[in-house]
Design a protein around this motif. Structure first.
Motif, PDB file in Angstrom:
ATOM      1  N   GLY A  18       0.769  -1.233   0.000  1.00 45.86           N
ATOM      2  CA  GLY A  18       0.000   0.000   0.000  1.00 45.86           C
ATOM      3  C   GLY A  18       0.800   1.283   0.000  1.00 45.86           C
ATOM      4  O   GLY A  18       0.247   2.366  -0.101  1.00 45.86           O
ATOM      5  N   LYS A  19       2.123   1.178   0.125  1.00 48.14           N
ATOM      6  CA  LYS A  19       2.972   2.373   0.168  1.00 48.14           C
ATOM      7  C   LYS A  19       3.736   2.520  -1.142  1.00 48.14           C
ATOM      8  O   LYS A  19       4.415   1.594  -1.589  1.00 48.14           O
ATOM      9  N   VAL A  20       3.634   3.698  -1.744  1.00 47.07           N
ATOM     10  CA  VAL A  20       4.305   3.960  -3.014  1.00 47.07           C
ATOM     11  C   VAL A  20       5.809   3.812  -2.841  1.00 47.07           C
ATOM     12  O   VAL A  20       6.402   4.328  -1.895  1.00 47.07           O
ATOM     13  N   VAL A  21       6.415   3.093  -3.783  1.00 51.95           N
ATOM     14  CA  VAL A  21       7.858   2.853  -3.776  1.00 51.95           C
ATOM     15  C   VAL A  21       8.523   3.613  -4.923  1.00 51.95           C
ATOM     16  O   VAL A  21       9.568   4.220  -4.751  1.00 51.95           O
ATOM     17  N   VAL A  22       7.900   3.577  -6.102  1.00 53.81           N
ATOM     18  CA  VAL A  22       8.457   4.243  -7.282  1.00 53.81           C
ATOM     19  C   VAL A  22       7.313   4.896  -8.061  1.00 53.81           C
ATOM     20  O   VAL A  22       6.194   4.391  -8.072  1.00 53.81           O
ATOM     21  N   PHE A  23       7.625   6.042  -8.693  1.00 51.52           N
ATOM     22  CA  PHE A  23       6.600   6.754  -9.455  1.00 51.52           C
ATOM     23  C   PHE A  23       7.255   7.541 -10.586  1.00 51.52           C
ATOM     24  O   PHE A  23       8.457   7.799 -10.581  1.00 51.52           O
ATOM     25  N   TYR A  24       6.430   7.922 -11.555  1.00 51.84           N
ATOM     26  CA  TYR A  24       6.893   8.791 -12.636  1.00 51.84           C
ATOM     27  C   TYR A  24       6.140  10.107 -12.553  1.00 51.84           C
ATOM     28  O   TYR A  24       4.911  10.134 -12.537  1.00 51.84           O
ATOM     29  N   GLN A  25       6.880  11.202 -12.508  1.00 52.97           N
ATOM     30  CA  GLN A  25       6.302  12.545 -12.510  1.00 52.97           C
ATOM     31  C   GLN A  25       6.615  13.167 -13.858  1.00 52.97           C
ATOM     32  O   GLN A  25       7.774  13.391 -14.189  1.00 52.97           O
ATOM     33  N   SER A  26       5.591  13.436 -14.629  1.00 52.95           N
ATOM     34  CA  SER A  26       5.790  13.927 -15.995  1.00 52.95           C
ATOM     35  C   SER A  26       6.296  15.367 -16.037  1.00 52.95           C
ATOM     36  O   SER A  26       6.007  16.163 -15.143  1.00 52.95           O
ATOM     37  N   ALA A  27       7.016  15.659 -17.092  1.00 52.55           N
ATOM     38  CA  ALA A  27       7.514  17.021 -17.312  1.00 52.55           C
ATOM     39  C   ALA A  27       6.345  17.975 -17.562  1.00 52.55           C
ATOM     40  O   ALA A  27       6.338  19.100 -17.073  1.00 52.55           O
ATOM     41  N   ALA A  28       5.349  17.506 -18.304  1.00 53.67           N
ATOM     42  CA  ALA A  28       4.223  18.363 -18.666  1.00 53.67           C
ATOM     43  C   ALA A  28       3.399  18.781 -17.454  1.00 53.67           C
ATOM     44  O   ALA A  28       2.854  19.884 -17.425  1.00 53.67           O
ATOM     45  N   LYS A  29       3.325  17.931 -16.453  1.00 53.03           N
ATOM     46  CA  LYS A  29       2.476  18.203 -15.288  1.00 53.03           C
ATOM     47  C   LYS A  29       2.818  19.539 -14.628  1.00 53.03           C
ATOM     48  O   LYS A  29       1.941  20.309 -14.281  1.00 53.03           O
ATOM     49  N   PHE A  30       4.108  19.779 -14.445  1.00 55.34           N
ATOM     50  CA  PHE A  30       4.539  21.014 -13.789  1.00 55.34           C
ATOM     51  C   PHE A  30       5.351  21.916 -14.724  1.00 55.34           C
ATOM     52  O   PHE A  30       6.063  22.800 -14.271  1.00 55.34           O
ATOM     53  N   LYS A  31       5.245  21.633 -16.017  1.00 55.66           N
ATOM     54  CA  LYS A  31       5.911  22.448 -17.041  1.00 55.66           C
ATOM     55  C   LYS A  31       7.421  22.554 -16.797  1.00 55.66           C
ATOM     56  O   LYS A  31       7.998  23.634 -16.849  1.00 55.66           O
ATOM     57  N   THR A  32       8.031  21.405 -16.526  1.00 49.02           N
ATOM     58  CA  THR A  32       9.481  21.348 -16.348  1.00 49.02           C
ATOM     59  C   THR A  32      10.112  20.782 -17.618  1.00 49.02           C
ATOM     60  O   THR A  32       9.409  20.247 -18.474  1.00 49.02           O
ATOM     61  N   ARG A  33      11.417  20.891 -17.723  1.00 49.29           N
ATOM     62  CA  ARG A  33      12.064  20.429 -18.955  1.00 49.29           C
ATOM     63  C   ARG A  33      12.347  18.938 -18.979  1.00 49.29           C
ATOM     64  O   ARG A  33      12.734  18.381 -19.991  1.00 49.29           O
ATOM     65  N   TYR A  34      12.120  18.238 -17.869  1.00 48.17           N
ATOM     66  CA  TYR A  34      12.312  16.789 -17.842  1.00 48.17           C
ATOM     67  C   TYR A  34      11.353  16.167 -16.825  1.00 48.17           C
ATOM     68  O   TYR A  34      10.945  16.797 -15.854  1.00 48.17           O
ATOM     69  N   GLY A  35      10.990  14.926 -17.093  1.00 46.23           N
ATOM     70  CA  GLY A  35      10.215  14.157 -16.134  1.00 46.23           C
ATOM     71  C   GLY A  35      11.162  13.523 -15.134  1.00 46.23           C
ATOM     72  O   GLY A  35      12.382  13.496 -15.343  1.00 46.23           O
ATOM     73  N   THR A  36      10.612  13.019 -14.045  1.00 46.75           N
ATOM     74  CA  THR A  36      11.458  12.357 -13.061  1.00 46.75           C
ATOM     75  C   THR A  36      10.880  11.003 -12.676  1.00 46.75           C
ATOM     76  O   THR A  36       9.665  10.830 -12.593  1.00 46.75           O
ATOM     77  N   ILE A  37      11.784  10.067 -12.474  1.00 54.45           N
ATOM     78  CA  ILE A  37      11.435   8.799 -11.861  1.00 54.45           C
ATOM     79  C   ILE A  37      11.906   8.921 -10.433  1.00 54.45           C
ATOM     80  O   ILE A  37      13.085   9.171 -10.174  1.00 54.45           O
ATOM     81  N   GLY A  38      10.952   8.802  -9.524  1.00 53.74           N
ATOM     82  CA  GLY A  38      11.260   9.012  -8.116  1.00 53.74           C
ATOM     83  C   GLY A  38      11.026   7.766  -7.285  1.00 53.74           C
ATOM     84  O   GLY A  38      10.251   6.883  -7.661  1.00 53.74           O
ATOM     85  N   PHE A  39      11.715   7.732  -6.167  1.00 53.82           N
ATOM     86  CA  PHE A  39      11.605   6.631  -5.221  1.00 53.82           C
ATOM     87  C   PHE A  39      11.270   7.220  -3.854  1.00 53.82           C
ATOM     88  O   PHE A  39      11.904   8.173  -3.423  1.00 53.82           O
ATOM     89  N   SER A  40      10.300   6.632  -3.181  1.00 56.20           N
ATOM     90  CA  SER A  40       9.891   7.140  -1.871  1.00 56.20           C
ATOM     91  C   SER A  40      10.816   6.615  -0.784  1.00 56.20           C
ATOM     92  O   SER A  40      11.682   5.775  -1.027  1.00 56.20           O
ATOM     93  N   GLU A  41      10.568   7.082   0.424  1.00 56.42           N
ATOM     94  CA  GLU A  41      11.367   6.624   1.552  1.00 56.42           C
ATOM     95  C   GLU A  41      11.170   5.140   1.825  1.00 56.42           C
ATOM     96  O   GLU A  41      11.991   4.519   2.495  1.00 56.42           O
TER      97      GLU A  41
END
Length: 150
Positions: free
Chosen positions: A91-114
């Motif tokens: 039930g706890k997020v381990v990995v996610f993709y945050q798109s570049a378009a979502k926050f108008k950044t120049r790159y997306g990120t693949i993130g890992f939670s604690e």
């Protein structure tokens, strides 16, 4: 998330407010009754829908991450987190993709939670900027996802 888009006034941007609304909707969805298998399928479908809604390189990266997670860490459960495609353990997020378009950044990120099992001493990366998934990037991601999943 505040300030990611250069906001110096301390207020949330429209994109940040939209992400928070998405998270509230996700929490309401998680609270719905029904069988565990039905809930998992709804969450998995929401993840697939979030990926399908992306465009360009964001979609290509999210699709590749989804394929990698499915292959090397099938025990992680697909879902959404703030509207992002994500994968959870217990039930706890381990990995996610945050798109570049979502926050108008120049790159997306693949993130890992604690909750990802990536700890390496007292200093380690928890997010990676991604412009495309080359074979070298894919190899690195496979290793990271496998470690993060535990």
């Amino acid at each position: 998330m505040a300030g990611r888009s250069g906001n110096t006034e301390g207020k949330f941007t429209a994109e940040e407010r939209a992400a928070m609304k998405q998270r509230a909707a996700e929490l309401r969805e998680e609270g719905k009754g029904g069988k565990a298998a039905e809930k998992k399928e709804r969450e998995a479908q929401a993840c697939r829908d979030a990926i399908a809604a992306l465009t360009g390189s964001d979609r290509a990266i999210a699709e590749k991450l989804h394929a990698i997670v499915t292959e090397v860490a099938p025990q992680l459960e697909p879902k959404t987190w703030y509207g992002f495609p994500s994968y959870a353990r217990d039930g706890k997020v381990v990995v996610f993709y945050q798109s570049a378009a979502k926050f108008k950044t120049r790159y997306g990120t693949i993130g890992f939670s604690e909750d990802a099992m990536l700890d390496d001493g007292v200093f380690w990366p928890a997010a990676y900027a991604v412009l495309e998934v080359t074979s070298a990037v894919e190899k690195e991601l496979r290793g990271l996802v496998k470690r993060a999943a535990g």
